[in-house]
Design an enzyme around this catalytic site. Sequence first.
Site, PDB file in Angstrom:
ATOM      1  N   GLY A  16      70.929 -28.309 -27.413  1.00 51.17           N
ATOM      2  CA  GLY A  16      71.715 -27.510 -28.337  1.00 51.17           C
ATOM      3  C   GLY A  16      73.209 -27.735 -28.179  1.00 51.17           C
ATOM      4  N   CYS A  54      65.321 -30.683 -21.336  1.00 54.00           N
ATOM      5  CA  CYS A  54      64.379 -31.523 -22.075  1.00 54.00           C
ATOM      6  C   CYS A  54      64.415 -32.966 -21.603  1.00 54.00           C
ATOM      7  CB  CYS A  54      64.690 -31.446 -23.576  1.00 54.00           C
ATOM      8  SG  CYS A  54      63.660 -32.546 -24.567  1.00 54.00           S
ATOM      9  N   CYS A  59      60.648 -31.995 -21.383  1.00 52.77           N
ATOM     10  CA  CYS A  59      59.796 -32.672 -22.371  1.00 52.77           C
ATOM     11  C   CYS A  59      59.654 -34.171 -22.143  1.00 52.77           C
ATOM     12  CB  CYS A  59      60.346 -32.451 -23.780  1.00 52.77           C
ATOM     13  SG  CYS A  59      61.026 -30.824 -24.111  1.00 52.77           S
ATOM     14  N   LYS A  62      58.104 -35.287 -18.663  1.00 51.49           N
ATOM     15  CA  LYS A  62      56.716 -34.809 -18.668  1.00 51.49           C
ATOM     16  C   LYS A  62      55.835 -35.705 -19.532  1.00 51.49           C
ATOM     17  CE  LYS A  62      55.738 -32.278 -21.788  1.00 51.49           C
ATOM     18  NZ  LYS A  62      55.273 -32.448 -23.189  1.00 51.49           N
ATOM     19  N   GLY A 130      81.339 -24.060 -15.658  1.00 48.70           N
ATOM     20  CA  GLY A 130      82.161 -23.305 -16.579  1.00 48.70           C
ATOM     21  C   GLY A 130      81.961 -21.808 -16.419  1.00 48.70           C
ATOM     22  N   GLY A 197      50.414 -21.365 -19.580  1.00 49.99           N
ATOM     23  CA  GLY A 197      51.177 -21.849 -20.718  1.00 49.99           C
ATOM     24  C   GLY A 197      51.083 -23.349 -20.849  1.00 49.99           C
ATOM     25  N   TYR A 198      51.883 -23.890 -21.784  1.00 46.43           N
ATOM     26  CA  TYR A 198      51.747 -25.331 -22.010  1.00 46.43           C
ATOM     27  C   TYR A 198      52.272 -26.148 -20.841  1.00 46.43           C
ATOM     28  CZ  TYR A 198      56.338 -24.486 -24.301  1.00 46.43           C
ATOM     29  OH  TYR A 198      57.604 -24.077 -24.619  1.00 46.43           O
ATOM     30  N   ALA A 200      51.896 -25.367 -17.637  1.00 44.56           N
ATOM     31  CA  ALA A 200      50.798 -25.355 -16.663  1.00 44.56           C
ATOM     32  C   ALA A 200      49.662 -26.271 -17.091  1.00 44.56           C
ATOM     33  CB  ALA A 200      50.288 -23.928 -16.469  1.00 44.56           C
ATOM     34  N   GLU A 202      49.746 -28.785 -19.147  1.00 46.88           N
ATOM     35  CA  GLU A 202      50.186 -30.175 -19.113  1.00 46.88           C
ATOM     36  C   GLU A 202      50.110 -30.743 -17.704  1.00 46.88           C
ATOM     37  OE1 GLU A 202      53.374 -29.894 -22.815  1.00 46.88           O
ATOM     38  OE2 GLU A 202      54.001 -29.488 -20.772  1.00 46.88           O
ATOM     39  N   GLY A 288      56.648 -19.211 -15.744  1.00 53.16           N
ATOM     40  CA  GLY A 288      57.688 -18.658 -16.583  1.00 53.16           C
ATOM     41  C   GLY A 288      59.051 -19.274 -16.330  1.00 53.16           C
ATOM     42  N   THR A 337      63.017 -27.366 -27.679  1.00 53.13           N
ATOM     43  CA  THR A 337      64.114 -28.285 -27.949  1.00 53.13           C
ATOM     44  C   THR A 337      64.475 -28.377 -29.427  1.00 53.13           C
ATOM     45  OG1 THR A 337      63.680 -29.592 -25.965  1.00 53.13           O
ATOM     46  CG2 THR A 337      64.842 -30.697 -27.761  1.00 53.13           C
ATOM     47  N   HIS A 465      42.210 -43.387 -45.000  1.00 50.84           N
ATOM     48  CA  HIS A 465      40.880 -43.559 -44.408  1.00 50.84           C
ATOM     49  C   HIS A 465      40.786 -44.891 -43.665  1.00 50.84           C
ATOM     50  CE1 HIS A 465      36.562 -42.894 -44.147  1.00 50.84           C
ATOM     51  NE2 HIS A 465      36.412 -44.169 -44.475  1.00 50.84           N
ATOM     52  N   GLU A 470      42.898 -37.255 -42.330  1.00 51.48           N
ATOM     53  CA  GLU A 470      42.402 -37.003 -43.685  1.00 51.48           C
ATOM     54  C   GLU A 470      41.539 -35.743 -43.766  1.00 51.48           C
ATOM     55  OE1 GLU A 470      39.361 -39.784 -45.213  1.00 51.48           O
ATOM     56  OE2 GLU A 470      39.302 -40.626 -43.184  1.00 51.48           O
TER      57      GLU A 470
END
Length: 490
Positions: A16, A54, A59, A62, A130, A197-198, A200, A202, A288, A337, A465, A470
């Site tokens: 960000g 990230c 991300c 990983k 900062g 969660g995702y 864990a 992963e 978390g 992200t 196809h 599809e």
Amino acid sequence: MAEEHFDLVTIGAGSGGVRASRFAATLYGAKVACVELPFGFVASEEIGGAGGTCVIRGCVPKKLLVYGAAFAEEFADARGFGWDLAAGQAGPAHDWASLVQLKDKEIRRLNTTYGNILKNAGVTSIEGRGKLLDANTVEVTALDGSKRILKAKHILIATGGVATKIPIEGAEHAIISDEALALERLPEGPIAVLGAGYIATEFAGIFRGTHRHPVHLMFRGDKVLRGFDEECRDQVQENLVRRGVTVHPGCRPTKIVKQGDGSLVLHYVDGSGAEQQLGCALVMMATGRKPRVEGLGLEAVGIKMDSAGAISVDEFSRTSVPGVWAVGDVTNRINLTPVALMEGMAFAKHVLRFDVVPVSGQDVGTCSSQFKDGFSVGLGYTEEQATKEFSGNIDVYVSRFRPMKYTISGREEKTLMKLIVHAESDKVLGCHMVGPDAPEIMQGLAVALKCEATKAQFDSTVGIHPTAAEEFVTMRSRTRRVPGTGSRAP
């Protein structure tokens, strides 16, 4: 001490912060400074790096490990396609250390790339910590203790979040995701991953694909991926078990004891309430994350925080103090992200171009993977969310099948595809998928949902196809109709 003057000072060079700084400088001609801690793989009060979570410890690394782990299944599947592997061998031996070294090389390259993105945009990059002194002043402290004072009309806080541990006895013996991504080697013995969660799921998959010892996934609820569509949750958990991960639902860890030989004993209460122990070589907590706000001087400036310790902002990313803004995980809105990127762009456009650009996250897709071929992706509303929020009937279309590749390889895992449709308006409210290539397929469908596509438009689309994709345009038979209990119309 001389003051340096800017239009915008950004604290944090993650997704960000970089996006907001770059757009502010290149599109709107602002004089921008971006403050970030020195690079390192494991975050701390002294360590950060351009690219943020990230790119450095989330991300991107990983997914590189997910790709590496996926080869274990490819080798296993190869026999079904005529490849003659040595008898009794699942495939070549895996070298975790080599994988991590190559991953590290790529992450260092990306860190340099992010620094160059800021440089090429004309943004002044400043290394250090900062801290806000007031609504228009940032003090930057370098590692050597030297300080710089930056003055700006606008200050953007984009410091992200950090992983947390559950407060149990012996928690210091467990690692978090930062450390898991930086492991130089995998220990000999079982691995326990705490969380559902995702992150864990992963890592359970990554360890299962690269480790020859048992992998356990332990969590308090009844199934993985809280907040995802219920049928998708069931399918992901079933596929995890089929991949060889031992799943422990309804489990509550109580303490971790380190033995004299360095091994660990995880004490926990199982789903029946009985006290249990699990001997393991490694315990990872993926339980978390929290906003990274310590040491920013927020309280002294008067910035309001929410109950979770995040910076409170409105739909325009404004904090309670005029001139101070915040985007990304530090606000604890939708901690992904692409959302931070969207918030950063909206901030720059709103603040420096004076366009009214609120942030909306309803069409955000979420992605979880336990292996390359086991992704779960959700777009829009889950069945449960749609039923609760909308009035009228909700039509649900579900297709569950064995992917073509697995029919020959012998793998028993299933792909699940699901559409959530508002019956009266025919508008597609949600799309969900568990299975190979789900993220690549679902990115295209995200555009359709953003354009408020109808089921009739899905049905009138010619499929490509033979593909799994599809199936989304050939689901003609409604699986069930559920009455909506909400008051909203699409």
